[in-house]
Design an enzyme around this catalytic site. Structure first.
Site, PDB file in Angstrom:
ATOM      1  N   CYS A 144    -100.411 -25.285  14.480  1.00 52.04           N
ATOM      2  CA  CYS A 144    -101.635 -24.528  14.735  1.00 52.04           C
ATOM      3  C   CYS A 144    -101.381 -23.071  15.152  1.00 52.04           C
ATOM      4  O   CYS A 144    -102.319 -22.349  15.477  1.00 52.04           O
ATOM      5  CB  CYS A 144    -102.463 -25.247  15.799  1.00 52.04           C
ATOM      6  N   LYS A 211    -108.675 -30.548  24.663  1.00 53.56           N
ATOM      7  CA  LYS A 211    -108.368 -31.244  23.406  1.00 53.56           C
ATOM      8  C   LYS A 211    -107.072 -32.010  23.624  1.00 53.56           C
ATOM      9  O   LYS A 211    -106.026 -31.423  23.885  1.00 53.56           O
ATOM     10  CB  LYS A 211    -108.204 -30.226  22.278  1.00 53.56           C
ATOM     11  N   LYS A 264    -112.557 -33.199  23.473  1.00 52.98           N
ATOM     12  CA  LYS A 264    -112.269 -34.055  22.318  1.00 52.98           C
ATOM     13  C   LYS A 264    -110.967 -34.783  22.495  1.00 52.98           C
ATOM     14  O   LYS A 264    -110.052 -34.190  23.059  1.00 52.98           O
ATOM     15  CB  LYS A 264    -112.310 -33.228  21.044  1.00 52.98           C
TER      16      LYS A 264
HETATM   17  C1  PBG Z   1    -107.480 -28.324  13.762  1.00 53.45           C
HETATM   18  C2  PBG Z   1    -108.431 -29.400  14.126  1.00 53.45           C
HETATM   19  C3  PBG Z   1    -108.204 -30.786  14.182  1.00 53.45           C
HETATM   20  C4  PBG Z   1    -109.423 -31.374  14.512  1.00 53.45           C
HETATM   21  C5  PBG Z   1    -110.344 -30.352  14.677  1.00 53.45           C
HETATM   22  N1  PBG Z   1    -109.717 -29.144  14.438  1.00 53.45           N
HETATM   23  C6  PBG Z   1    -106.992 -31.569  13.871  1.00 53.45           C
HETATM   24  C7  PBG Z   1    -105.814 -31.486  14.735  1.00 53.45           C
HETATM   25  O1  PBG Z   1    -105.812 -30.888  15.799  1.00 53.45           O
HETATM   26  O2  PBG Z   1    -104.799 -32.024  14.286  1.00 53.45           O
HETATM   27  C8  PBG Z   1    -109.645 -32.861  14.625  1.00 53.45           C
HETATM   28  C9  PBG Z   1    -111.005 -33.320  14.302  1.00 53.45           C
HETATM   29  C10 PBG Z   1    -111.144 -34.764  13.957  1.00 53.45           C
HETATM   30  O3  PBG Z   1    -110.187 -35.577  14.014  1.00 53.45           O
HETATM   31  O4  PBG Z   1    -112.266 -35.129  13.606  1.00 53.45           O
HETATM   32  N2  PBG Z   1    -106.615 -27.975  14.794  1.00 53.45           N
HETATM   33 ZN    ZN Z   2    -104.830 -26.757  14.147  1.00 53.02          ZN
END
Ligand code: PBG
Ligand code: ZN
Length: 341
Positions: A144, A211, A264
């Site tokens: 990321c 997150k 989340k």
């Molecule tokens: C990107 C991102 C992710 C999600 C939202 N933005 C994936 C991750 O962090 O690997 C996950 C959303 C979902 O699982 O519904 N960074």
């Molecule tokens: Zn990401």
């Protein structure tokens, strides 16, 4: 408050033990809810690729499709007619050779996200358009941020790049940018970037503040093609076993200027949503019911373990009870059918 119990006959059954009269009608059952789900709380995730007419099922995300910049318009139009108020866009570059070390394609002016912002602004003047801001969909390594030689993250260039992408989405007309990268300090750089571009009064910064790393993002990574090519995201997404770091991250992002915060995943983190509702009580709090949670409920319903509509209500009512005001949910199209207002 000190209660002085009144008894029915003997000392055994206090009158206040009799509760069922308070919820014996469908309406009085609704009255027992502090807050009700409404259409304006729902934010619908959309995966948009660089294949303009794409309309592909995503096998691990039942009922969800990946669209192109053209095919997404008639699909969203039907949902807007049913009362859809907000979407969050995720770009998916499918063409070979598009990904690089720094995620150049994230804010390609001809790429799917910026094109869709502009199309939606034209076609759906009342729709609130959010953009997830991250590099993992666009980097060759699938992480990321921007990496050092040894595969660790380089904080400063990562944050600068993420802020530049966010500002370009805002310039294209996004009503909100939502950075999901979890790099330290990005909210400040995004907010400063918006200020320097004169867009600070036009764009809401919704921070993915708490997150957590874990097992619930698999179907999303299938849909977005964003799995890391090596390692995992544990050095930047939060460890799920504790709540203190999440509270610090929430406070940090508020201090850096976030306008709203996201927690989340959601179902397994209702305590964090509740913590946020106290720590960030003057801010909109959003729960993200992530791809793995959604897929699990579908799988359980298919096995006959749960009723899909019933379990979806239970899950989403839980987010409100915990203190969320907004919900990013793959169930949004269903709730537009299920809810009156
Ligand atoms: C990107 C991102 C992710 C999600 C939202 N933005 C994936 C991750 O962090 O690997 C996950 C959303 C979902 O699982 O519904 N960074
Ligand atoms: Zn990401």
């Amino acid at each position: 408050m000190v209660h002085k119990a009144q008894y029915i006959k003997s000392k055994e059954t206090p009158i206040s033990s009799i509760l069922q009269g308070g919820y014996n009608h469908p309406l009085s059952r609704e009255w027992q809810q502090e807050r009700q789900l409404t259409k304006n709380m729902f934010i619908f995730p959309l995966f948009i690729s660089d294949d303009p007419n794409e309309e592909t099922d995503i096998p691990s995300l039942p009922n969800m499709k990946r669209f192109g910049v053209n095919s997404v318009i008639p699909y969203v139009s039907k949902l807007v007619d049913k009362g859809l108020r907000a979407v969050i866009l995720f770009g998916v570059p499918l063409k070979p050779g598009v990904k690089d070390e720094v995620g150049t394609a994230a804010d390609d002016p001809n790429g799917p996200v910026i094109q869709t912002i502009k199309n939606f602004r034209k076609n759906f003047p009342d729709l609130f358009i959010m953009c997830d801001v991250c590099l993992c969909e666009y980097t060759s390594h699938g992480h990321c941020g921007i990496l050092n030689e040894d595969g660790s993250l380089k904080r400063e260039p990562s944050v600068q790049r993420i802020a530049a992408v966010a500002v370009n989405y805002a310039k294209a007309g996004a009503h909100s940018v939502a950075p999901s990268d979890m790099m330290d300090g990005r909210i400040r750089d995004i907010k400063l970037g918006l200020i320097n571009s004169g867009l600070e009064n036009k764009c809401l910064v919704m921070a993915y503040s708490a997150k957590f790393s874990g097992n619930l993002y698999g179907p999303f990574r299938d849909a977005a093609g964003s799995s890391p090519s090596f390692g995992d995201r544990k050095s930047y997404q939060l460890p799920p076993g504790g709540s203190g770091l999440a509270r610090r991250a929430l406070i940090r992002d508020l201090d850096e200027g976030a306008d709203a915060v996201i927690i989340k995943p959601s179902t397994f983190f209702l305590d964090i949503i509740n913590d946020a509702s106290k720590l960030c009580k003057d801010y909109p709090i959003c729960a993200y019911h992530v791809s793995g949670e959604y897929a699990m409920l579908h799988a359980a319903a298919e096995k006959g373990i749960v009723d899909l509509k019933g379990i979806a209500f239970e899950a989403h009512q839980g987010f409100l009870r915990a203190g969320a005001r907004l919900i990013i949910s793959y169930f949004t199209p269903e709730f537009l059918d299920w809810l009156e207002i």
